[in-house]
Scaffold this active site. Structure first.
Site, short mmCIF file in Angstrom:
data_model
loop_
_atom_site.label_atom_id
_atom_site.label_comp_id
_atom_site.label_asym_id
_atom_site.label_seq_id
_atom_site.Cartn_x
_atom_site.Cartn_y
_atom_site.Cartn_z
N LYS A 77 0.68 -1.42 -0.10
CA LYS A 77 -0.16 -0.39 0.42
C LYS A 77 0.57 1.22 0.07
CE LYS A 77 -4.09 1.83 2.52
NZ LYS A 77 -4.91 1.96 3.53
N SER A 152 -10.32 1.70 2.74
CA SER A 152 -8.92 2.40 1.55
C SER A 152 -7.42 1.64 1.59
CB SER A 152 -8.34 3.72 2.54
OG SER A 152 -7.52 3.06 3.47
N SER A 176 -10.14 -0.45 7.03
CA SER A 176 -9.45 -0.13 5.65
C SER A 176 -8.78 -1.21 4.99
CB SER A 176 -8.71 1.20 5.66
OG SER A 176 -9.34 1.94 5.42
N1 GLN Z 1 -13.64 3.85 6.34
C1 GLN Z 1 -12.86 4.52 7.18
C2 GLN Z 1 -12.41 6.19 7.05
O1 GLN Z 1 -12.75 6.81 6.18
C3 GLN Z 1 -11.05 3.66 7.59
C4 GLN Z 1 -10.22 4.12 6.79
C5 GLN Z 1 -9.39 3.28 7.26
O2 GLN Z 1 -9.19 2.51 8.03
N2 GLN Z 1 -7.89 3.92 6.70
O3 GLN Z 1 -11.18 6.43 7.83
#
Ligand code: GLN
Length: 488
Positions: A77, A152, A176
């Site tokens: 990532k 994400s 995410s």
């Molecule tokens: N979808 C959540 C957010 O937008 C979690 C994102 C994540 O785990 N990095 O913050």
């Protein structure tokens, strides 16, 4: 044989037996990426030359002298610092930033001899649930190219599902890793907070962020966790694992008690997801485990608390992107203040700006008690609810995501509907617990994940239980795209 459809364990076995060289294996993945990533768009950057060179160095060593995972490729990532490799976090503000150092997890994988294929797309600074917040490209779900891969870590999940890497690293602040794993039909593991060093992970919300894995099966998840876990003097919040996870060999759930979190299987959950979840509950029973519903009333406040705590931490963490130290700087400005403002206005996308504003507001003198402090008190209630539940149950379960993969563009206009994607995963981060999503079945042809949550540092047991279920459910984790001719 198509080596790109194999698990990392199989890659390792073939390398050890001399049936494939590290260069052949790496080239097979690079060819696969060339054939399918035009459609999937998982990679932001592919380091073909670097990967082949690293693989050739592995091949040059006598097989008997190699480390166990030497020569096995991996995708990363783009939120993880890799020395000499552009690291953007999916943001224009970091375009051109080339870290002078490796994140601790990267250094560990480098030392173990893994081959870095490239950097994977993500929501900008890991803020999002669909990877649509990336400043650079829209990653598609390999099961249906018109749908999102989740986020994400959408690039990481999509690349594993599309056989563009045997496994990948992602990060999980509120879901995410687990949510995209669920939407792409792969295994996603978020370790206990502190199990893995965050040094060199570009910070979003430091009290919630953890690095973890996206893999094709539970065995690979266990192996990758053992490769990256550990106490790190460079991250004062890291502790490591009490013991290596080792090989998750469990095939029965005899003697284990599973609590079904009642608040997470209600109306928010799509009927198709609920059906798959119910059949997973039956499977647990067949394997000798006991399932019983348990109430954790405060988890319903998880999203509200998270969207104050995470933006508050982000507003502070992202202050470092000022045009002076990293990446983008505005072309023209009259003075220093204007340079800051223009750099940040140009560099950050809409969602990141929204979070910085929410966080700054929640931390401001007049509102701190009403918002930030209140959210922290809610977090404590969530921690206490989990602690009570774990006094009665070995593990807790829920669907990973209330819905299957949604259409690209469907939720971008409505941030709140996007935020609801993480209903089931966010409480786990707030309580610093480990969680895993495993493929549990399909709803209308799209993958559905089951989330298993364990007590702190119970990874060994949690992966064992996940292995038994995976073994029993035998869900196909290869989307139709796995046949290269199916790629558009
Ligand atoms: N979808 C959540 C957010 O937008 C979690 C994102 C994540 O785990 N990095 O913050």
């Amino acid at each position: 044989m198509d080596v790109t459809t194999l698990t990392a364990h199989r890659c390792r076995e073939l390398l050890a037996a001399g049936e494939v060289s590290a260069v052949e294996l790496t080239r097979a993945y690079l060819d696969r990426i060339a054939a399918t990533d035009g459609a999937v768009q998982a990679y932001l950057a592919v380091d073909a030359a670097g990967a082949v060179a690293a693989a050739a160095a592995v091949d040059a060593k006598p097989r008997g002298e190699r480390l166990p995972w030497e020569g096995v490729p991996i995708g990363l990532k783009d939120v993880l610092c890799v020395k000499g490799m552009e690291t953007t976090c999916g943001s224009r503000i970091l375009k051109g930033y080339i870290p002078p150092y490796d994140a601790t997890v990267i250094a560990k994988l480098r030392d173990a001899g893994l081959i870095f294929l490239g950097k994977l797309n993500m929501d900008e600074f890991a803020m999002g649930s669909s990877t649509e917040n990336s400043a650079f490209q829209t990653t598609r779900n390999p099961w249906d190219l018109d749908r999102v891969p989740g986020g994400s870590s959408g690039g990481s999940a999509a690349c594993v599902a599309a056989s563009e890497a045997p496994w990948a690293l992602g990060t999980d602040t509120g879901g995410s890793i687990r949510q995209p794993a669920s939407l792409c039909g792969v295994v996603g593991l978020k370790p206990t907070y502190g199990a893995v060093s965050r040094y060199g992970l570009v910070a979003f919300a430091s009290s919630l962020d953890q690095i973890g894995s996206l893999t094709r099966d539970v065995r690979d998840a266990a192996a990758l966790l053992d490769l990256i876990a550990g106490r790190d003097p460079r991250d004062s919040t890291s502790i490591g694992l009490p013991e290596p996870v080792g090989e998750p060999g469990r095939t029965s759930l005899e003697g284990l008690r599973f609590g079904v979190i009642g608040e997470l299987i209600g109306d928010a959950c799509e009927p198709g997801v609920r059906e798959v979840f119910d059949s997973a509950v039956d499977a647990i029973g067949t394997l000798g485990g006991v399932c019983e519903e348990v109430s954790l009333p405060s988890v319903e406040r998880g999203i509200a608390a998270y969207y104050l705590i995470a933006p508050s931490e982000a507003s502070s963490n992202l202050a470092r992107f000022d045009g002076v130290r990293y990446g983008h700087r505005t072309a023209e400005s009259e003075d220093l203040y204007e340079m800051y403002v223009r750099t940040r206005s140009e560099g950050f996308g809409a969602e990141v700006k929204r979070r910085i504003m929410i966080g700054t507001y929640a931390l401001s003198a007049g509102y701190y008690d009403a918002y930030y402090a209140q959210a922290q008190r809610t977090r404590t209630l969530i921690i206490q609810d989990f602690a009570r539940a774990f006094a009665a149950f070995d593990f807790l379960i829920s669907p990973t995501s209330p819905s299957v993969a949604f259409k690209i563009g469907e939720r971008t206009a409505d941030p709140l509907s996007m935020y609801l994607s993480d209903l089931c995963t966010i409480p786990v981060n707030l309580a610093a617990l480990p969680g895993i999503s495993i493929p549990a079945g399909f709803s209308a042809g799209l993958p559905v994940g089951l989330q298993i949550i364990g007590p702190h540092f119970s990874e060994r047991g949690m992966l064992g239980a996940a292995h038994a279920l995976e073994h029993h459910l035998r869900v196909n984790v290869m989307p139709p795209l796995a046949a290269p001719e199916a790629a558009r």
